[in-house]
Design a protein around this motif. Structure first.
Motif, PDB file in Angstrom:
ATOM      1  N   SER A 166       0.848  -1.211   0.000  1.00 30.37           N
ATOM      2  CA  SER A 166       0.000   0.000   0.000  1.00 30.37           C
ATOM      3  C   SER A 166       0.875   1.250   0.000  1.00 30.37           C
ATOM      4  O   SER A 166       0.860   2.054   0.920  1.00 30.37           O
ATOM      5  CB  SER A 166      -0.951  -0.019   1.187  1.00 30.37           C
ATOM      6  N   GLN A 167       1.631   1.400  -1.066  1.00 36.77           N
ATOM      7  CA  GLN A 167       2.578   2.498  -1.183  1.00 36.77           C
ATOM      8  C   GLN A 167       1.895   3.857  -1.174  1.00 36.77           C
ATOM      9  O   GLN A 167       2.400   4.806  -0.579  1.00 36.77           O
ATOM     10  CB  GLN A 167       3.410   2.356  -2.444  1.00 36.77           C
ATOM     11  N   LYS A 168       0.754   3.973  -1.828  1.00 40.17           N
ATOM     12  CA  LYS A 168       0.067   5.266  -1.880  1.00 40.17           C
ATOM     13  C   LYS A 168      -0.352   5.725  -0.491  1.00 40.17           C
ATOM     14  O   LYS A 168      -0.177   6.889  -0.132  1.00 40.17           O
ATOM     15  CB  LYS A 168      -1.153   5.197  -2.798  1.00 40.17           C
ATOM     16  N   GLN A 169      -0.887   4.800   0.304  1.00 36.89           N
ATOM     17  CA  GLN A 169      -1.288   5.156   1.668  1.00 36.89           C
ATOM     18  C   GLN A 169      -0.076   5.463   2.533  1.00 36.89           C
ATOM     19  O   GLN A 169      -0.113   6.364   3.372  1.00 36.89           O
ATOM     20  CB  GLN A 169      -2.110   4.021   2.313  1.00 36.89           C
ATOM     21  N   LEU A 170       0.997   4.732   2.328  1.00 38.04           N
ATOM     22  CA  LEU A 170       2.235   4.975   3.069  1.00 38.04           C
ATOM     23  C   LEU A 170       2.781   6.362   2.746  1.00 38.04           C
ATOM     24  O   LEU A 170       3.122   7.127   3.655  1.00 38.04           O
ATOM     25  CB  LEU A 170       3.274   3.907   2.711  1.00 38.04           C
ATOM     26  N   ILE A 171       2.811   6.696   1.471  1.00 37.83           N
ATOM     27  CA  ILE A 171       3.286   8.020   1.051  1.00 37.83           C
ATOM     28  C   ILE A 171       2.386   9.103   1.640  1.00 37.83           C
ATOM     29  O   ILE A 171       2.875  10.131   2.127  1.00 37.83           O
ATOM     30  CB  ILE A 171       3.347   8.112  -0.489  1.00 37.83           C
ATOM     31  N   GLN A 172       1.083   8.875   1.631  1.00 38.54           N
ATOM     32  CA  GLN A 172       0.157   9.858   2.185  1.00 38.54           C
ATOM     33  C   GLN A 172       0.379  10.042   3.687  1.00 38.54           C
ATOM     34  O   GLN A 172       0.371  11.168   4.190  1.00 38.54           O
ATOM     35  CB  GLN A 172      -1.297   9.437   1.923  1.00 38.54           C
ATOM     36  N   ASP A 173       0.597   8.946   4.409  1.00 40.52           N
ATOM     37  CA  ASP A 173       0.877   9.037   5.848  1.00 40.52           C
ATOM     38  C   ASP A 173       2.125   9.876   6.118  1.00 40.52           C
ATOM     39  O   ASP A 173       2.118  10.765   6.963  1.00 40.52           O
ATOM     40  CB  ASP A 173       1.083   7.649   6.456  1.00 40.52           C
ATOM     41  N   TYR A 174       3.193   9.596   5.401  1.00 36.60           N
ATOM     42  CA  TYR A 174       4.437  10.331   5.614  1.00 36.60           C
ATOM     43  C   TYR A 174       4.324  11.785   5.162  1.00 36.60           C
ATOM     44  O   TYR A 174       4.879  12.681   5.790  1.00 36.60           O
ATOM     45  CB  TYR A 174       5.613   9.633   4.938  1.00 36.60           C
ATOM     46  N   THR A 175       3.590  12.005   4.098  1.00 39.85           N
ATOM     47  CA  THR A 175       3.362  13.379   3.636  1.00 39.85           C
ATOM     48  C   THR A 175       2.605  14.175   4.696  1.00 39.85           C
ATOM     49  O   THR A 175       2.961  15.320   5.003  1.00 39.85           O
ATOM     50  CB  THR A 175       2.579  13.381   2.308  1.00 39.85           C
ATOM     51  N   ASN A 176       1.576  13.577   5.258  1.00 43.09           N
ATOM     52  CA  ASN A 176       0.797  14.252   6.303  1.00 43.09           C
ATOM     53  C   ASN A 176       1.647  14.562   7.530  1.00 43.09           C
ATOM     54  O   ASN A 176       1.542  15.641   8.116  1.00 43.09           O
ATOM     55  CB  ASN A 176      -0.415  13.411   6.699  1.00 43.09           C
ATOM     56  N   GLN A 177       2.484  13.622   7.905  1.00 40.64           N
ATOM     57  CA  GLN A 177       3.350  13.850   9.064  1.00 40.64           C
ATOM     58  C   GLN A 177       4.385  14.928   8.787  1.00 40.64           C
ATOM     59  O   GLN A 177       4.703  15.742   9.656  1.00 40.64           O
ATOM     60  CB  GLN A 177       4.012  12.529   9.475  1.00 40.64           C
ATOM     61  N   PHE A 178       4.914  14.944   7.572  1.00 38.21           N
ATOM     62  CA  PHE A 178       5.864  15.977   7.179  1.00 38.21           C
ATOM     63  C   PHE A 178       5.212  17.356   7.234  1.00 38.21           C
ATOM     64  O   PHE A 178       5.765  18.300   7.805  1.00 38.21           O
ATOM     65  CB  PHE A 178       6.395  15.700   5.769  1.00 38.21           C
ATOM     66  N   ILE A 179       4.017  17.473   6.656  1.00 41.33           N
ATOM     67  CA  ILE A 179       3.308  18.753   6.641  1.00 41.33           C
ATOM     68  C   ILE A 179       2.990  19.205   8.061  1.00 41.33           C
ATOM     69  O   ILE A 179       3.152  20.384   8.396  1.00 41.33           O
ATOM     70  CB  ILE A 179       2.029  18.647   5.782  1.00 41.33           C
ATOM     71  N   ARG A 180       2.570  18.291   8.904  1.00 40.61           N
ATOM     72  CA  ARG A 180       2.268  18.625  10.300  1.00 40.61           C
ATOM     73  C   ARG A 180       3.513  19.167  11.007  1.00 40.61           C
ATOM     74  O   ARG A 180       3.473  20.220  11.638  1.00 40.61           O
ATOM     75  CB  ARG A 180       1.736  17.386  11.035  1.00 40.61           C
TER      76      ARG A 180
END
Length: 64
Positions: free
Chosen positions: A17-31
């Motif tokens: 689930s690479q897309k969800q993984l990327i989204q999780d890390y993107t959200n954490q980065f933005i936060r």
């Protein structure tokens, strides 16, 4: 950000689930980036720039 990124995690797999993984890390980065920008704005901008400007303004007002 480097030290904060070590704390990021996701329940998603890098294989399935690479897309969800990327989204999780993107959200954490933005936060974390938002927190750092807010801290910079509050500490550096207010404390250094605004305080100095207010001191100068106060001196000028007291002279007149």
């Amino acid at each position: 950000m480097g030290s904060k990124s070590k704390l990021w995690s996701s329940e998603h797999s890098h294989l399935f689930s690479q897309k969800q993984l990327i989204q999780d890390y993107t959200n954490q980065f933005i936060r974390d980036l938002s927190v750092e920008v807010d801290e910079w704005g509050n500490k550096k901008l207010k404390d250094l720039i605004l305080k100095e400007s207010l001191k100068i303004l106060d001196k000028r007002l007291n002279i007149n």
